[in-house]
Write an enzyme that holds these catalytic residues in place. Structure first.
Site, PDB file in Angstrom:
ATOM      1  N   SER A 275     -61.905 -24.832   9.534  1.00 46.25           N
ATOM      2  CA  SER A 275     -62.511 -23.802   8.899  1.00 46.25           C
ATOM      3  C   SER A 275     -61.756 -22.261   9.205  1.00 46.25           C
ATOM      4  O   SER A 275     -61.859 -21.566   8.330  1.00 46.25           O
ATOM      5  CB  SER A 275     -63.959 -23.719   9.349  1.00 46.25           C
ATOM      6  OG  SER A 275     -64.727 -24.601   8.892  1.00 46.25           O
TER       7      SER A 275
ATOM      8  N   HIS B  26     -60.082 -28.571   3.117  1.00 45.59           N
ATOM      9  CA  HIS B  26     -61.102 -28.087   3.887  1.00 45.59           C
ATOM     10  C   HIS B  26     -62.360 -28.607   2.983  1.00 45.59           C
ATOM     11  O   HIS B  26     -62.689 -27.984   1.893  1.00 45.59           O
ATOM     12  CB  HIS B  26     -61.207 -26.533   3.759  1.00 45.59           C
ATOM     13  CG  HIS B  26     -62.169 -25.756   4.736  1.00 45.59           C
ATOM     14  ND1 HIS B  26     -63.090 -24.700   3.930  1.00 45.59           N
ATOM     15  CD2 HIS B  26     -62.972 -26.105   5.751  1.00 45.59           C
ATOM     16  CE1 HIS B  26     -64.001 -24.508   4.644  1.00 45.59           C
ATOM     17  NE2 HIS B  26     -64.015 -25.331   5.778  1.00 45.59           N
TER      18      HIS B  26
ATOM     19  N   GLU C 132     -61.335 -26.937  -0.752  1.00 41.74           N
ATOM     20  CA  GLU C 132     -60.093 -26.251  -0.522  1.00 41.74           C
ATOM     21  C   GLU C 132     -58.828 -26.868   0.029  1.00 41.74           C
ATOM     22  O   GLU C 132     -59.086 -27.523   0.944  1.00 41.74           O
ATOM     23  CB  GLU C 132     -60.526 -24.736   0.347  1.00 41.74           C
ATOM     24  CG  GLU C 132     -61.648 -23.988  -0.231  1.00 41.74           C
ATOM     25  CD  GLU C 132     -61.939 -22.924   0.578  1.00 41.74           C
ATOM     26  OE1 GLU C 132     -62.579 -21.824   0.076  1.00 41.74           O
ATOM     27  OE2 GLU C 132     -62.054 -22.872   1.902  1.00 41.74           O
TER      28      GLU C 132
ATOM     29  N   ASN D 232     -65.097 -18.719   2.601  1.00 39.82           N
ATOM     30  CA  ASN D 232     -65.647 -18.157   3.809  1.00 39.82           C
ATOM     31  C   ASN D 232     -65.070 -16.357   3.951  1.00 39.82           C
ATOM     32  O   ASN D 232     -65.857 -15.872   4.607  1.00 39.82           O
ATOM     33  CB  ASN D 232     -65.011 -18.877   5.039  1.00 39.82           C
ATOM     34  CG  ASN D 232     -66.054 -20.091   5.138  1.00 39.82           C
ATOM     35  OD1 ASN D 232     -67.366 -19.965   4.761  1.00 39.82           O
ATOM     36  ND2 ASN D 232     -65.627 -21.078   5.932  1.00 39.82           N
TER      37      ASN D 232
END
Ligand code: NAI
Length: 385
Positions: A117, A138, A150, A188
């Site tokens: 991450s 991801h 992702e 994120n």
């Protein structure tokens, strides 16, 4: 591709294994610890039994999915995999060691991927003799339920590898978006203001948690308010992502973490999982009634949405992802009610610029600087879509 290898049978590894085996691949699920391997097997059985109870699959399907997975502590079994996805502890040195060992075992054409991450995909790729075979893939938690994945090529990644990985993940019935290798990738990064601006509004005494949560749900259509969501994610995880993104962007004040959340983490008030976070779940009614002041709630929702739009615009401006992928990432990855750039179009770019400039004029903090792309578009009366 026939055989998929997965390293790490924790939360993410076991979820990804379930997705790949459901899609019909033979899966080698490797972990260092026997206890984790057993636990992964038991948890798959439990999840699939629940799906049978709900009438979503039958016994045959359960046996097929379980039969596709080999649970193992034997690293050698990964050798015949065409792609190996790593989902182990978030530590650069440990990951480097694992990739080195892996590269010496697998074929030259095997793709090596990480579910990290927060680590740079480029720095992970650099541990390999052939970094061109490396890529970030991801997933979101829980991997079997979350639609978005992702795809993050490192600067060394060969184009063919990006295409192969994208096709594979799409064949698993997932929506893929492609992101440049920058901290937080798309979701994120773009989501930071949802949390940080909400906390800021609370810290300034403008409103309490339940009013801010209510504003985002009733005025902006979010399924959960920011404080509810942070309590759900856990303050250990959520604070760490904020801190990591802030540090990785060279301490850009836009991502600055808050003392309010840091103190919760220090106190062990981690949210739902520990019984207390912003709200106290030991109480009969943990969420106090929100204010009924509609103007206040409009102000709150508008301020947080403007900061989200500004972040999405900046992500486009920095060419981290396409406008389509930025909007897709937030609607599919974190269930936003609307794509942020499409939302900016609906509101009007000029209105967004004026709202963000008004915040900047009030605070004179760099945190509230308007993305140049919004300003340029407003000048030329352009739309994102
Ligand atoms: P976890 O702690 O649940 O699982 C990690 C597993 O890796 C453990 O079972 C551990 O035994 C195993 N492990 C540690 N070192 C190992 C080694 N050298 N070889 C083999 N296995 C080893 O962690 P989680 O949450 O599944 O995260 C894994 C990765 O996925 C991390 O890189 C994290 O950043 C990323 N990630 C986590 C998400 C989350 O919500 N938990 C979401 C998306 C990505």
């Amino acid at each position: 591709m026939e055989q998929i290898g997965i390293i790490g049978a924790g939360t993410m590894g076991r979820g990804i294994a379930q997705v790949a085996s459901t899609a019909g691949h033979k899966v080698i699920l490797f972990d260092l610890h026997e206890s984790v391997i057993q636990d992964a097997q038991q948890s798959h059985t439990k999840i699939l039994d629940r799906l049978i109870e709900k009438g979503r699959i039958d016994e045959n399907e359960k046996n097929r999915i379980l039969g596709n997975i080999e649970y193992t502590a034997n690293f050698n079994l990964l050798s015949d995999s065409e792609i190996v996805i790593e989902a182990i502890v978030e530590n650069l040195d440990i990951k480097h060691k694992v990739f080195k060992q892996l590269e010496s075992q697998v074929s030259e054409s095997c793709i090596i991927a990480s579910n990290t991450s927060s680590l740079s995909i480029t720095s992970l790729a650099a541990s390999l003799d052939n970094p061109g075979r490396f890529i970030g893939i991801h997933f979101f938690n829980p991997a079997p339920l979350m639609k978005l994945v992702e795809i993050i090529p490192a600067i060394q990644t060969s184009i063919g590898v990006t295409d192969k990985a994208t096709n594979l993940i799409q064949s698993w019935n997932k929506t893929t978006v492609q992101a440049k290798d920058t901290p937080g990738f798309i979701v994120n990064k773009v989501a930071r203001p949802f949390y940080s601006e909400a906390i800021r509004i609370y810290e300034e005494g403008i409103a309490d948690f339940s009013t801010i949560d209510d504003a985002m749900k009733s005025m902006a259509g979010f399924r959960m308010g920011p404080f509810q969501l942070m309590d759900f994610i856990g303050h250990d995880v959520n604070y760490t992502v904020t801190e990591t993104v802030w540090e990785a962007f060279y301490y850009d004040p836009r991502y600055k973490p808050s003392f309010t959340q840091k103190r919760l983490k220090e106190a062990g008030f981690l949210g739902r999982k520990s019984g207390r976070g912003f709200y106290d779940y030991n109480q009969e009614n943990p969420v106090p009634p929100p204010s009924e002041d509609e103007n206040l709630k409009k102000y709150i929702a508008n301020r947080i949405i403007m900061m989200l739009i500004n972040e999405a615009a900046d992500t486009l401006h920095s060419r981290i992802a396409s406008k389509e992928d930025i909007d897709l990432a937030m609607t599919k990855g974190v269930n936003y009610p609307n794509g942020l750039l499409a939302w900016a179009d609906e509101i009007g770019i000029q209105v967004c610029v004026e709202s963000i400039d008004a915040l900047y004029n009030d605070y004179h903090e760099d945190r509230y600087r308007c993305s140049p792309v919004l300003r340029m578009m407003a000048k030329q009366d352009q739309k994102f879509f």
